[in-house]
Design a protein around this motif. Structure first.
Motif, mmCIF file in Angstrom:
data_model
loop_
_atom_site.group_PDB
_atom_site.id
_atom_site.type_symbol
_atom_site.label_atom_id
_atom_site.label_comp_id
_atom_site.label_asym_id
_atom_site.label_seq_id
_atom_site.Cartn_x
_atom_site.Cartn_y
_atom_site.Cartn_z
ATOM 1 N N TYR A 21 73.758 -49.517 114.340
ATOM 2 C CA TYR A 21 73.524 -49.345 112.905
ATOM 3 C C TYR A 21 74.000 -47.966 112.448
ATOM 4 N N ALA A 22 73.701 -46.937 113.276
ATOM 5 C CA ALA A 22 74.114 -45.575 112.909
ATOM 6 C C ALA A 22 75.624 -45.468 112.863
ATOM 7 N N TYR A 23 76.303 -46.124 113.828
ATOM 8 C CA TYR A 23 77.766 -46.076 113.857
ATOM 9 C C TYR A 23 78.367 -46.676 112.604
ATOM 10 N N GLU A 24 77.768 -47.776 112.130
ATOM 11 C CA GLU A 24 78.306 -48.489 110.972
ATOM 12 C C GLU A 24 77.930 -47.842 109.644
ATOM 13 N N ASN A 25 76.833 -47.076 109.608
ATOM 14 C CA ASN A 25 76.286 -46.695 108.310
ATOM 15 C C ASN A 25 76.130 -45.200 108.063
ATOM 16 N N PHE A 26 76.206 -44.363 109.051
ATOM 17 C CA PHE A 26 75.998 -42.940 108.835
ATOM 18 C C PHE A 26 77.319 -42.183 108.915
ATOM 19 N N ASN A 27 77.418 -41.161 108.079
ATOM 20 C CA ASN A 27 78.560 -40.247 108.093
ATOM 21 C C ASN A 27 79.888 -40.974 107.927
ATOM 22 N N ILE A 28 79.894 -41.970 107.043
ATOM 23 C CA ILE A 28 81.136 -42.685 106.748
ATOM 24 C C ILE A 28 81.794 -42.042 105.536
ATOM 25 N N GLY A 29 83.007 -41.575 105.715
ATOM 26 C CA GLY A 29 83.741 -40.993 104.602
ATOM 27 C C GLY A 29 84.735 -41.994 104.051
ATOM 28 N N ALA A 30 84.695 -42.228 102.755
ATOM 29 C CA ALA A 30 85.614 -43.185 102.141
ATOM 30 C C ALA A 30 87.032 -42.632 102.150
ATOM 31 N N PRO A 31 88.031 -43.459 102.469
ATOM 32 C CA PRO A 31 89.425 -43.015 102.357
ATOM 33 C C PRO A 31 89.734 -42.561 100.934
ATOM 34 N N LYS A 32 90.530 -41.535 100.824
ATOM 35 C CA LYS A 32 90.819 -40.949 99.510
ATOM 36 C C LYS A 32 92.011 -41.653 98.862
ATOM 37 N N TYR A 33 91.751 -42.817 98.272
ATOM 38 C CA TYR A 33 92.795 -43.560 97.581
ATOM 39 C C TYR A 33 92.613 -43.374 96.080
ATOM 40 N N LYS A 34 93.475 -42.590 95.485
ATOM 41 C CA LYS A 34 93.415 -42.400 94.031
ATOM 42 C C LYS A 34 94.075 -43.604 93.364
ATOM 43 N N GLN A 35 93.332 -44.266 92.471
ATOM 44 C CA GLN A 35 93.864 -45.452 91.806
ATOM 45 C C GLN A 35 94.722 -45.057 90.601
ATOM 46 N N PRO A 36 95.734 -45.864 90.252
ATOM 47 C CA PRO A 36 96.614 -45.550 89.119
ATOM 48 C C PRO A 36 95.827 -45.415 87.822
ATOM 49 N N SER A 37 96.172 -44.418 87.020
ATOM 50 C CA SER A 37 95.459 -44.198 85.760
ATOM 51 C C SER A 37 96.362 -43.462 84.788
ATOM 52 N N ILE A 38 95.930 -43.433 83.516
ATOM 53 C CA ILE A 38 96.634 -42.682 82.488
ATOM 54 C C ILE A 38 95.626 -41.847 81.711
ATOM 55 N N ASN A 39 96.085 -40.746 81.190
ATOM 56 C CA ASN A 39 95.307 -39.925 80.265
ATOM 57 C C ASN A 39 96.294 -39.360 79.243
ATOM 58 N N ILE A 40 96.487 -40.118 78.173
ATOM 59 C CA ILE A 40 97.453 -39.745 77.145
ATOM 60 C C ILE A 40 96.718 -39.060 76.002
ATOM 61 N N ASN A 41 97.101 -37.829 75.696
ATOM 62 C CA ASN A 41 96.512 -37.112 74.569
ATOM 63 C C ASN A 41 97.226 -37.532 73.286
ATOM 64 N N SER A 42 96.472 -38.190 72.418
ATOM 65 C CA SER A 42 97.038 -38.765 71.201
ATOM 66 C C SER A 42 96.358 -38.174 69.977
ATOM 67 N N ARG A 43 97.164 -37.778 68.989
ATOM 68 C CA ARG A 43 96.592 -37.304 67.726
ATOM 69 C C ARG A 43 95.882 -38.443 66.999
ATOM 70 N N LYS A 44 96.381 -39.653 67.154
ATOM 71 C CA LYS A 44 95.853 -40.805 66.439
ATOM 72 C C LYS A 44 94.581 -41.361 67.091
ATOM 73 N N PHE A 45 94.585 -41.473 68.431
ATOM 74 C CA PHE A 45 93.502 -42.178 69.113
ATOM 75 C C PHE A 45 92.555 -41.263 69.887
ATOM 76 N N GLY A 46 92.969 -40.036 70.184
ATOM 77 C CA GLY A 46 92.192 -39.176 71.072
ATOM 78 C C GLY A 46 92.789 -39.229 72.473
ATOM 79 N N GLU A 47 91.964 -39.076 73.490
ATOM 80 C CA GLU A 47 92.446 -39.157 74.864
ATOM 81 C C GLU A 47 92.430 -40.620 75.297
ATOM 82 N N ILE A 48 93.612 -41.206 75.438
ATOM 83 C CA ILE A 48 93.712 -42.628 75.783
ATOM 84 C C ILE A 48 93.418 -42.810 77.262
ATOM 85 N N LYS A 49 92.421 -43.653 77.551
ATOM 86 C CA LYS A 49 91.997 -43.909 78.926
ATOM 87 C C LYS A 49 92.591 -45.193 79.491
#
Length: 397
Positions: A21-49
């Protein structure tokens, strides 16, 4: 002596169980996978997410989810943008959810045509209709969900499924669709259930086959699992369906399956498999491996994006791929066809999205994608052959 041996054996089994149980559940670090995203600064809409297609309605209409700070409070706004005319319409504004402030879902078309977004304490169901002048009207309903402010992943198909970080449960809220009255928050509270599944992230709620797909973090990576609506596992002995997941999401429109990427069996190859598991009349849950691409990231460190739509046996799956210099291309895999490159652009980054657009005498599939050119984000739309349909960058700014 016999009792001593039994006691010793019991202690050994107990120690092995605890260590396992300890092997499966303790001190597990998630892989660092950054998912695709956008952050567009718009005068009309604000920060587009988020930018995605509005389903159901004819024409070429996008949904724009953006954020602004008003008197110290982060606010989220949902707009419709008609890319044929450039006209936009504000649908609502509400306090932002602290984590899920960049998500837009579409409810199951067999349940409703609602657009599902979040506010700080719950979800918003928005219904968009065409009036007699063929203009967009909308109504919306805010529903407060207990402890939802801590949610970090979700899906909604007639019912709400969500998870919370550092929590071992999948939470379910049942919504009764009969006689839904917008702006009425005094109706009977929805049922609430939770399942002990140790989820990492919710992937897909398949209401057609009544099962939920989610990922779970294990010692050897992020694996994909599915459960029936009653909490029982779909696979025998609850074995993972696919191991070493990098990204996964539902198939567009009917959510009758899911697509994603996972690490190739040989980690030294530095490759990603492109997979699809979908509902099939002859073999429900059939699995397809459609391609293998280099595991390279876009210029902002995000993994390749993937999206899809299906209708009966037909499907179109699109995905980004990058070389070592982060120069990108968009590939498409169609039913009974080999994957092929349709867009090559060294400035490509972020999410790619495909939609079936229904117009008078002209139905077509259109692909939305983003490039970063001259320190500015550009938003472009092409067809499935890669021909540019429209550059809408100025409409968003």
């Amino acid at each position: 002596m016999k009792k001593l041996r039994m006691l010793t054996l019991t202690l050994i089994m107990l120690i092995l169980t605890i260590l396992s149980y300890a092997y499966e559940n303790f001190n597990i670090g998630a892989p660092k996978y950054k998912q695709p995203s956008i952050n567009i600064n718009s005068r009309k809409f604000g920060e587009i997410k988020e930018v995605t297609w509005l389903r159901k309605h004819p024409g070429n209409i996008l949904l724009i989810l953006s954020s602004k700070e008003e008197t110290g409070t982060p606010m989220s706004y949902l707009h419709c943008l008609n890319i044929d005319t450039g006209e936009s319409k504000l649908l609502y504004g509400s306090p932002s959810h602290k984590t899920l402030n960049n998500v837009i879902f579409h409810d199951d078309p067999f349940s409703s045509d609602d657009i599902i977004t979040t506010f700080d304490k719950g979800i918003i169901r928005t219904n968009v209709t065409l009036n007699e002048n063929k203009e967009l009207d909308c109504s919306y309903d805010l529903t407060t969900i207990e402890d939802f402010e801590n949610a970090n992943s979700m899906d909604f198909k007639g019912s709400l499924f969500f998870t919370k970080p550092d929590d071992n449960f999948i939470y379910v809220k049942q919504f009764y669709r009969g006689g839904l009255s917008f702006f009425n928050n005094q109706s009977t509270p929805p049922d609430f259930t939770k399942y002990y599944k140790k989820p990492y992230c919710i992937v897909c709620d398949n209401r057609l086959d009544r099962y939920l797909t989610y990922t779970s973090l294990k010692k050897d990576g992020i694996h994909l699992y599915s459960m029936n609506y009653d909490g029982t596992p779909v696979s025998r002995l609850n074995k993972p369906i696919i191991k070493n997941i990098v990204t996964a999401k539902d198939i567009g429109h009917f959510s009758d399956g899911y697509v994603g990427t996972n690490l190739s069996s040989s980690s030294q190859n530095n490759k990603l498999n492109i997979f699809m598991i979908r509902r099939n009349i002859e073999n429900k849950g059939s699995s397809l491996k459609l391609d293998e691409i280099p595991f390279n990231l876009d210029r902002f460190g995000a993994v390749p994006s993937i999206d899809s739509i299906t209708f009966n046996e037909d499907y179109s799956l699109i995905y980004a791929s990058y070389n070592e210099k982060h120069e990108g291309q968009i590939k498409i895999a169609n039913y009974n066809g080999s994957p092929k490159v349709i867009v090559e652009d060294k400035n490509l980054f972020g999410p790619v999205k495909i939609s079936q657009r229904y117009e008078e005498n002209n139905n077509r599939k259109l692909i939305l994608y983003f490039t970063y050119e001259g320190d500015k984000i550009h938003t472009k739309i092409c067809d499935t052959k890669g021909n540019l349909f429209k550059d809408i960058s100025e409409m968003l700014l």
